[in-house]
Design a protein around this motif. Structure first.
Motif, PDB file in Angstrom:
ATOM      1  N   ASP A  72       0.902  -1.077  -0.269  1.00 30.67           N
ATOM      2  CA  ASP A  72       0.405  -0.217   0.166  1.00 30.67           C
ATOM      3  C   ASP A  72       0.874   1.176   0.044  1.00 30.67           C
ATOM      4  O   ASP A  72       0.362   2.944  -0.696  1.00 30.67           O
ATOM      5  CB  ASP A  72      -0.957   0.344   1.652  1.00 30.67           C
ATOM      6  N   SER A  73       2.002   1.392   0.603  1.00 32.17           N
ATOM      7  CA  SER A  73       3.043   2.435   0.618  1.00 32.17           C
ATOM      8  C   SER A  73       3.721   2.767  -0.790  1.00 32.17           C
ATOM      9  O   SER A  73       3.984   3.850  -0.549  1.00 32.17           O
ATOM     10  CB  SER A  73       4.099   2.368   1.347  1.00 32.17           C
ATOM     11  N   LEU A  97     -10.056   3.044   0.803  1.00 31.61           N
ATOM     12  CA  LEU A  97      -9.759   3.782   1.562  1.00 31.61           C
ATOM     13  C   LEU A  97      -8.611   3.435   2.523  1.00 31.61           C
ATOM     14  O   LEU A  97      -7.782   4.181   3.224  1.00 31.61           O
ATOM     15  CB  LEU A  97     -11.232   4.420   2.752  1.00 31.61           C
ATOM     16  N   LEU A  98      -8.910   2.022   3.042  1.00 27.81           N
ATOM     17  CA  LEU A  98      -7.872   1.553   4.014  1.00 27.81           C
ATOM     18  C   LEU A  98      -6.507   1.678   3.441  1.00 27.81           C
ATOM     19  O   LEU A  98      -5.563   1.896   3.846  1.00 27.81           O
ATOM     20  CB  LEU A  98      -8.001   0.336   4.916  1.00 27.81           C
ATOM     21  N   ARG A  99      -6.614   1.207   1.931  1.00 23.53           N
ATOM     22  CA  ARG A  99      -5.171   1.159   1.262  1.00 23.53           C
ATOM     23  C   ARG A  99      -5.026   2.646   1.245  1.00 23.53           C
ATOM     24  O   ARG A  99      -3.511   3.127   0.984  1.00 23.53           O
ATOM     25  CB  ARG A  99      -5.058   0.179   0.339  1.00 23.53           C
ATOM     26  N   LEU A 100      -5.531   3.864   0.981  1.00 24.57           N
ATOM     27  CA  LEU A 100      -4.920   4.535   1.320  1.00 24.57           C
ATOM     28  C   LEU A 100      -4.470   5.506   1.871  1.00 24.57           C
ATOM     29  O   LEU A 100      -3.774   6.510   1.819  1.00 24.57           O
ATOM     30  CB  LEU A 100      -6.397   5.924   0.099  1.00 24.57           C
ATOM     31  N   VAL A 101      -4.969   5.264   2.638  1.00 25.43           N
ATOM     32  CA  VAL A 101      -4.698   5.821   4.438  1.00 25.43           C
ATOM     33  C   VAL A 101      -2.947   5.189   4.629  1.00 25.43           C
ATOM     34  O   VAL A 101      -2.162   6.370   4.848  1.00 25.43           O
ATOM     35  CB  VAL A 101      -5.654   5.188   5.333  1.00 25.43           C
ATOM     36  N   SER A 102      -2.879   3.935   3.755  1.00 32.57           N
ATOM     37  CA  SER A 102      -1.601   3.638   4.596  1.00 32.57           C
ATOM     38  C   SER A 102      -0.132   4.479   3.373  1.00 32.57           C
ATOM     39  O   SER A 102       0.425   4.540   4.313  1.00 32.57           O
ATOM     40  CB  SER A 102      -1.284   1.632   3.743  1.00 32.57           C
ATOM     41  N   PHE A 103      -0.574   4.301   2.428  1.00 31.36           N
ATOM     42  CA  PHE A 103      -0.397   4.892   0.796  1.00 31.36           C
ATOM     43  C   PHE A 103       0.087   6.423   1.246  1.00 31.36           C
ATOM     44  O   PHE A 103       1.137   6.996   1.691  1.00 31.36           O
ATOM     45  CB  PHE A 103      -1.278   4.919  -0.019  1.00 31.36           C
ATOM     46  N   VAL A 108       5.036  12.569   2.339  1.00 34.80           N
ATOM     47  CA  VAL A 108       4.468  14.026   2.352  1.00 34.80           C
ATOM     48  C   VAL A 108       4.437  13.920   0.788  1.00 34.80           C
ATOM     49  O   VAL A 108       3.142  13.962   0.531  1.00 34.80           O
ATOM     50  CB  VAL A 108       5.105  15.163   2.593  1.00 34.80           C
ATOM     51  N   GLU A 109       4.955  13.525   0.107  1.00 35.93           N
ATOM     52  CA  GLU A 109       5.139  13.017  -0.962  1.00 35.93           C
ATOM     53  C   GLU A 109       3.712  12.585  -2.232  1.00 35.93           C
ATOM     54  O   GLU A 109       3.206  12.976  -2.646  1.00 35.93           O
ATOM     55  CB  GLU A 109       6.551  12.345  -2.179  1.00 35.93           C
ATOM     56  N   ASN A 110       3.625  11.384  -1.279  1.00 34.05           N
ATOM     57  CA  ASN A 110       2.566  10.377  -1.585  1.00 34.05           C
ATOM     58  C   ASN A 110       0.688  10.901  -0.645  1.00 34.05           C
ATOM     59  O   ASN A 110      -0.239  10.797  -1.648  1.00 34.05           O
ATOM     60  CB  ASN A 110       2.192   9.541  -0.948  1.00 34.05           C
ATOM     61  N   ARG A 111       1.196  12.298   0.019  1.00 32.66           N
ATOM     62  CA  ARG A 111      -0.023  13.240  -0.087  1.00 32.66           C
ATOM     63  C   ARG A 111      -1.125  13.852  -0.519  1.00 32.66           C
ATOM     64  O   ARG A 111      -1.234  14.409  -0.651  1.00 32.66           O
ATOM     65  CB  ARG A 111       0.529  13.358   2.110  1.00 32.66           C
ATOM     66  N   ARG A 112       0.600  14.480  -1.170  1.00 31.00           N
ATOM     67  CA  ARG A 112       0.894  15.722  -2.193  1.00 31.00           C
ATOM     68  C   ARG A 112       0.012  14.399  -3.288  1.00 31.00           C
ATOM     69  O   ARG A 112      -0.565  15.717  -4.147  1.00 31.00           O
ATOM     70  CB  ARG A 112       2.328  16.435  -2.640  1.00 31.00           C
TER      71      ARG A 112
END
Length: 390
Positions: A72-73, A97-103, A108-112
């Motif tokens: 997921d990351s 949603l669970l997989r995106l939370v882990s990602f 920070v790059e993933n969140r962006r």
């Protein structure tokens, strides 16, 4: 993680891993480094259920021709887009949603990357607004909390969250009431993030039951991270005058005085600073000054923190004493200040390396003792003869 368990700090670990940590002689929470009051575990049933859902979904996809095992990351852009689309069309929402939370938690790059996907944030806002509790709301709050600082159009995000026809604030309030410690921290932090101007602060603070719940959490929880998050939220939303008055009427002064009185040398400096900031905020309105002035326990606790915690704490404490005793000229407060060894503290403060504004407020407070020299200084001469009358 196969058997998730939570420590008394509210952080969840895999049972075998945390057991090994404790068996090696450690008595702290690995994530927060807080000393554990108890080493007992509490099973995290919600997370265990989500792990089971995830495991089942993997088994179902393992023989699918278009499936591929993924961490997921390290999801690719296409895989992230696919998960977002699944959420939009209500397909495997919990799993996605669970997989995106882990990602998002990975970097920070993933969140962006997530915030750069057009329409993704509005989808989360809609989800938070339209779902009544449960795992979906919990994961949505977690995800919004993770990406909040990377949302480019913050004003638009705030407006969409605070729209009167949405239930976003109700969902966050539900989390504050019934969520885990971690989720309560996420909710309080999100509320603070949404309080960007007077209008948003008023909308949040006047949500039925919300401020009451925040105040309740300051004394009903033992987790220092949660208490700090709640205090930060209260400070942020209490800037408008009418909210300050509401804060006082809801019993905030007694609530935070209890926290301040129970604080000791091992207590968080940040929590003490924030408690004193709440009291300073309350002292800027007449109702707050009156209540603080009539509460000798509160005044004594404030005086005790002068020069004891940090420069910031001292500034908040002196500002509050100045507002109540000098600006408002409350005689009861001045007497309580004297009994709490206030003159000694102020004289010591004058000799310290304090800031010019704090020094000026200390000078003003000394005038209170001059005015009440017969009632105040006379009694001081018999108790602390080494202090010369000012």
């Amino acid at each position: 993680m196969k058997s998730p368990v939570s420590l008394c700090t509210g952080v969840t670990y895999d049972r075998s891993s945390i057991q090994k940590w404790l068996d090696n002689g450690n008595n702290t929470c690995p994530a927060t480094m807080q000393i554990l009051q108890t080493k007992e575990f509490v099973p995290n049933h919600n997370l265990h259920r989500l792990i089971q859902i995830w495991s089942d979904s993997l088994r179902q996809r393992v023989h699918s021709p278009d499936s591929s095992p993924v961490s997921d990351s390290v999801l690719s852009s296409d895989q992230v887009l696919d998960l977002v689309k699944r959420i939009e069309i209500d397909q495997s929402r919990t799993d996605s949603l669970l997989r995106l939370v882990s990602f998002a938690a990975k970097s920070v790059e993933n969140r962006r990357l997530l915030c750069g996907i057009g329409g993704f944030v509005p989808v989360l806002v809609d989800l938070l607004s339209n779902v009544n509790g449960g795992v979906l709301v919990e994961q949505t709050v977690r995800l919004l909390h993770l990406i909040r600082n990377e949302i480019e159009d913050k004003e638009r995000f705030v407006k969409s969250m605070l729209k009167s026809d949405r239930n976003c604030l109700s969902s966050l309030l539900l989390i504050l009431r019934k969520g885990t410690v971690e989720l309560k921290i996420c909710s309080a932090s999100l509320l603070e993030h949404l309080a960007i101007d007077a209008e948003s602060k008023i909308v949040i603070a006047e949500t039925d039951g919300l401020m009451q719940e925040l105040l309740k959490l300051t004394n009903s929880e033992n987790d220092s991270n949660l208490i700090e998050s709640v205090l930060s939220c209260l400070i942020s939303i209490s800037m408008p005058k009418r909210i300050k008055i509401k804060l006082v009427h809801l019993g905030a002064i007694k609530s935070v005085t209890k926290l301040l009185s129970e604080a000791n040398s091992s207590s968080s400096v940040s929590i003490t600073e924030k408690v004193l900031k709440v009291l300073e905020t309350a002292s800027t309105v007449r109702e707050g000054r009156m209540e603080i002035g009539e509460d000798s326990t509160c005044l004594a606790a404030i005086v005790q923190k002068v020069l004891k915690v940090s420069n910031t704490a001292t500034e908040h404490a002196v500002t509050t004493l100045w507002s109540v005793c000098y600006l408002f000229r409350d005689e009861k407060a001045a007497e309580a200040l004297t009994k709490a060894n206030g003159l000694t503290k102020i004289l010591l403060l004058m000799q310290s390396n304090c800031s010019p504004p704090v020094r000026q407020m200390a000078r003003d407070l000394l005038k209170i003792f001059r005015i009440n020299s017969k009632s105040c200084l006379a009694s001081y001469d018999t108790k602390t003869t080494h202090i010369m009358p000012c």
